[in-house]
Design an enzyme around this catalytic site. Structure first.
Site, short mmCIF file in Angstrom:
data_model
loop_
_atom_site.label_atom_id
_atom_site.label_comp_id
_atom_site.label_asym_id
_atom_site.label_seq_id
_atom_site.Cartn_x
_atom_site.Cartn_y
_atom_site.Cartn_z
N GLY A 213 21.12 12.22 29.92
CA GLY A 213 20.28 11.40 30.81
C GLY A 213 20.17 9.98 30.32
O GLY A 213 20.92 9.55 29.43
N ASN A 214 19.28 9.21 30.91
CA ASN A 214 19.06 7.84 30.45
C ASN A 214 17.56 7.53 30.51
O ASN A 214 16.77 8.36 30.93
CB ASN A 214 19.90 6.85 31.26
CG ASN A 214 19.54 6.87 32.73
OD1 ASN A 214 18.44 6.50 33.11
ND2 ASN A 214 20.46 7.34 33.56
#
Ligand code: CTP
Length: 413
Positions: A213-214
């Site tokens: 993810g980020n």
């Protein structure tokens, strides 16, 4: 956006009818006043048995119109003029009795008389016991009121005055406030405009419990959706998992991965006017998704990645067809060479506007409530904005969106 600006100089007539939920309307009144609204409260006689008029008077700094001394006040206020000058009328709680009167055009008290004279939108927040709500008479009244353009919010499931749980609880004051905001914006500068906003960071799973993810929180995209809604746009928010809730009146499409976001955007854009692509879309995803959780004794291993579609690029490639949005805004999150990189992306993705932000700054970008961005237009001109809250940044971006749309309208584009 500070709440004080939201309802500045807006005349709200707040009709309170007789139900225990009247106490919750005290909080709603306070919020409306804090947001800058001029609030005139009208109480039915029954309402005054639940909450004293002085409570509302103290909050609004205006006389409260009640049955008891309406004649005395009528010369000062005038029920017809109250109705006429109302930008919006809210009836909360709206009891079964008041709903029935409104549905049939009765005007036997100040509340119903004012509603009949009201030229602005009317928002009704019903509250009653489940049986009364489900009664065919009430349901027929509600249908009639909706057919005539009145807006109904709630009721919700929950604990009722009788102590039973069921459908009939008045909507929370936050919800009523938001619905009011949505209704007031309906004739705004984006009225009739289909707006698609993407938000949040996509998650790319490689086993059932883990993903790549980020750091995107989704705050910028959610703020944009809310502001576009406030300006009258019909907003669809396609968002990756976040801790935020979409604003009232915004259609929410939750997605997890870049592929799902891609499909949702493609599905929507052929009928949309504006696309605001604020999401942080993962450029890559794991090539394989393990069916079972990967165990630590399987040893460390690199996850092989494959490219995700570039959603904006795909939209750009549709330019010559009719079903591309009239206006497309991109967001460039950079940690170096901000403007140079953002300009390249603006050209490559054939955007109308690029919002560039340096996510390496601690007061800007991911997860914080503030943002410092530079707006880049198609001529390459850069407009740096000061450090602002994400809501204020959203306001400024939507201002520019509205200006570009106007220009395009003039040029017949
Ligand atoms: N974007 C997109 N689809 C992707 C990646 C990005 O639609 N697969 C959109 C983002 O939502 C944003 C804009 O493209 O509005 C720029 O995203 P960014 O990640 O800054 O740029 P990239 O094109 O991915 O370039 P790079 O990762 O090389 O910086």
């Amino acid at each position: 956006m500070t709440e004080i600006r939201l309802f500045k100089n807006i005349n709200v007539v707040l009709g309170v009818s007789g139900g225990i939920a009247a106490y919750k309307v005290v909080d709603l009144t306070s919020r409306l006043v804090k947001a800058g609204a001029i609030v005139d409260v009208i109480m039915t006689e029954a309402a005054t048995k639940f909450v004293g008029p002085i409570t509302f008077q103290a909050l609004t700094h205006r006389p409260v119109v009640t049955e008891m001394f309406s004649l005395l006040q009528e010369t000062e206020i005038g029920h017809v003029s109250l109705g006429k000058q109302a930008d919006i009328m809210i009836v909360a709680p709206a009891t079964a009795n008041t709903l029935a009167k409104l549905a049939h055009g009765l005007s036997d008290n100040m509340l119903t008389t004012t509603a009949l004279a009201c030229r602005g939108p009317i928002l009704l927040a019903p509250a009653m016991e489940t049986g009364m709500w489900k009664n065919p008479a009430t349901q027929a009244n509600i249908a009639l009121l909706q057919e005539r353009g009145m807006h109904i919010i709630g009721p919700e499931e929950g604990r009722l005055a009788s102590g039973a749980d069921g459908l009939g609880r008045m909507a929370e004051s936050d919800e009523i406030f938001e619905a009011c905001r949505w209704l007031l914006g309906r004739n705004g500068t984006l009225a009739g405009c289909q707006v698609v906003v993407t938000a949040g960071g996509t998650r790319e799973p490689f086993d059932p419990v883990r993903f790549i993810g980020n750091r995107s929180s989704g705050k910028m995209g959610f703020a944009l959706a809310t502001v576009a809604r406030d300006r009258g746009g019909d907003v669809t928010l396609i968002h990756a998992p976040t801790a935020l809730s979409p604003a009232y009146g915004v259609q929410s499409i939750p997605v997890e991965t870049a592929l799902r976001m891609h499909d949702a955007v493609m599905d929507k854009i052929s009928t949309s006017d504006v696309l605001l692509m604020a999401a942080a879309v993962a450029d890559y995803r794991p090539a394989l998704l393990a069916e079972q959780k990967i165990k630590k004794n399987e040893g460390s291993r690199f996850v092989e990645l494959v490219r995700n579609p570039d959603i904006l690029q795909e939209v750009a490639n549709r330019r010559e067809t009719d079903n591309r949005p009239r206006l497309v805004v991109g967001f460039a999150a950079e940690t170096e060479d901000l403007l140079e990189n953002a300009r390249k992306k603006l050209a490559r993705k054939r955007l109308d506007l690029m919002v560039a932000n340096d996510v390496s700054a601690t007061d800007s970008g991911f997860a914080v409530d503030t943002n410092k961005v530079t707006l880049l237009d198609t001529k390459g001109e850069a407009t740096p904005l000061p450090l602002l809250s994400k809501n204020e940044v959203a306001e400024r971006i939507i201002d520019v969106v509205v200006a570009i749309l106007k220009k395009k309208d003039k040029m017949g584009k």
